[in-house]
Design an enzyme around this catalytic site. Sequence first.
Site, mmCIF file in Angstrom:
data_model
loop_
_atom_site.group_PDB
_atom_site.id
_atom_site.type_symbol
_atom_site.label_atom_id
_atom_site.label_comp_id
_atom_site.label_asym_id
_atom_site.label_seq_id
_atom_site.Cartn_x
_atom_site.Cartn_y
_atom_site.Cartn_z
ATOM 1 N N GLY A 150 0.721 -1.167 0.045
ATOM 2 C CA GLY A 150 -0.144 0.034 0.078
ATOM 3 C C GLY A 150 0.830 1.245 -0.057
ATOM 4 C CE LYS B 65 6.208 6.874 5.605
ATOM 5 N NZ LYS B 65 6.081 7.010 7.287
ATOM 6 C CB VAL C 165 4.393 -0.106 2.764
ATOM 7 C CG1 VAL C 165 4.892 -1.222 3.707
ATOM 8 C CG2 VAL C 165 4.501 1.291 3.601
ATOM 9 C CE LYS D 48 6.488 2.498 7.219
ATOM 10 N NZ LYS D 48 6.240 3.382 8.582
ATOM 11 C CG ASP E 131 -1.225 10.842 10.396
ATOM 12 O OD1 ASP E 131 -2.694 10.793 10.689
ATOM 13 O OD2 ASP E 131 -1.002 10.335 9.415
#
Length: 460
Positions: A106, A111, A113, A127, A239
């Site tokens: 995803g 970034k 992954v 990553k 976040d």
Amino acid sequence: MAAAAGRARRGARLSAAALLALPALALLALLALPAVPAGRGAGGGEAQPGRFSPPLLLPPGLREELRQRRRDLRRLEAAAGGGEAAAAAGLGCGDLSRATAVSVLGWGFTKVVARAALAGGGTVALKSVHGAGREVRRCVQRYGAPAGCRRLAAYKLLKEVTLLQRLQHPGIVKLRGQCYDNSGDAELRVTAMLELGSPLEMIQLLQTPWEERFKICLSLVKLLFYLAHSPLGSIALLDFQPRQFVMVDGNLKVTDMDDASTEELSCKEDNDCTLDFPTKSFPLKCSVAGKCEGINEKKNLFNAYRYFFTYLLPHSAPPALQPLLSDILNATGDLRYGINETLRAFEKVLHLYKSGLYLQKRPLLLKDYVSLKGFRTVEGEGHKCWPSYSHLGCLLSIHSAEEAAAICNSQLHCHSFIVTQHRTWTGRPLASFQSSWTDLVPDTDAVVYIKRSASSGERL
């Protein structure tokens, strides 16, 4: 790891060497991972991202943003005591070049992954900068310098790597290694290698037994306690969302640290220290040092309350523990508790639950059951309950056979139960509740309890 990267995309598979050899992969223009020489970066001793000077060809505004992020990274590295030794001890570019079976899990704003199999066995999460992500696209629209914009995003990944090198806790995903190339052009190519986890699925968690949901919340509280007293000072997860967490071997771990803040908000007066959320605001104090006291800790705690505690703590909890859980919800929802008080409250609930002290005095019901050691019943028609440790039947955590008898009595169609040898994370045994049975079979590890009323007329 898909939760940390946003929406999942599956099915794309290729070798790690091919993944790194393309400046922009034709997988929906998702990846931007140019080739990385195996001798450079982590383990190679050549790359030093903190000492890079942006080329003069970059726009002045982008050059300034790069300098600021580089200064922030140097300050963090200084506070962390340096991380080069930790990086050299882990996986490096050579391990990455030999990895196979790479598949994209995803991506998010910054970034992408991927999952990869290591040549020596095991799997890791990779990553790297998302070359087509929103952060890079916005930067390119503003400055028109793709390589410089990818470098700007790479500093966020380097920040995350530095934090993961310094912060060691069971609730933080482990950094397995890193690989970067700082060859002198505007671009800094970084790949972090992390332990692989699975996305945190809140819908699935809501369907699990209360004991497992309590474990998730307790693990989160222990993580927030560590972050409030970390070696780098109080750290806020800016976040803070369930998607920033993964499950690794049944344990909750935060996997996204690039937006973490190691500094508390500066202030001149109390009015500068209002902590705002969509539905609530909390006034805080401005300290004599010019910092909003406890703002990082309180921000983390309220986010834990609104994203985790509210949904996972109260539902199907043992009735005797519900008042204590309500106190926790009210105190964290109003920020009357700090993280220290919250951890103590959780540990009190855990003690009562593990010890069985939460069980209210009630009539002894086990005397109404026939106990047969060394046997188990062959289950007849299916008997299900919710939430259960097995979706095929009614498998529940108990403190004792006496509690199991009370549970069976409370279920209209329960006629018997078996205390198994399986244990939960608290050490409590699991009991299987059944509505009917057709025969007894030998089982040296089992004890079956049958209601006398159910066994009457049956030959035991």
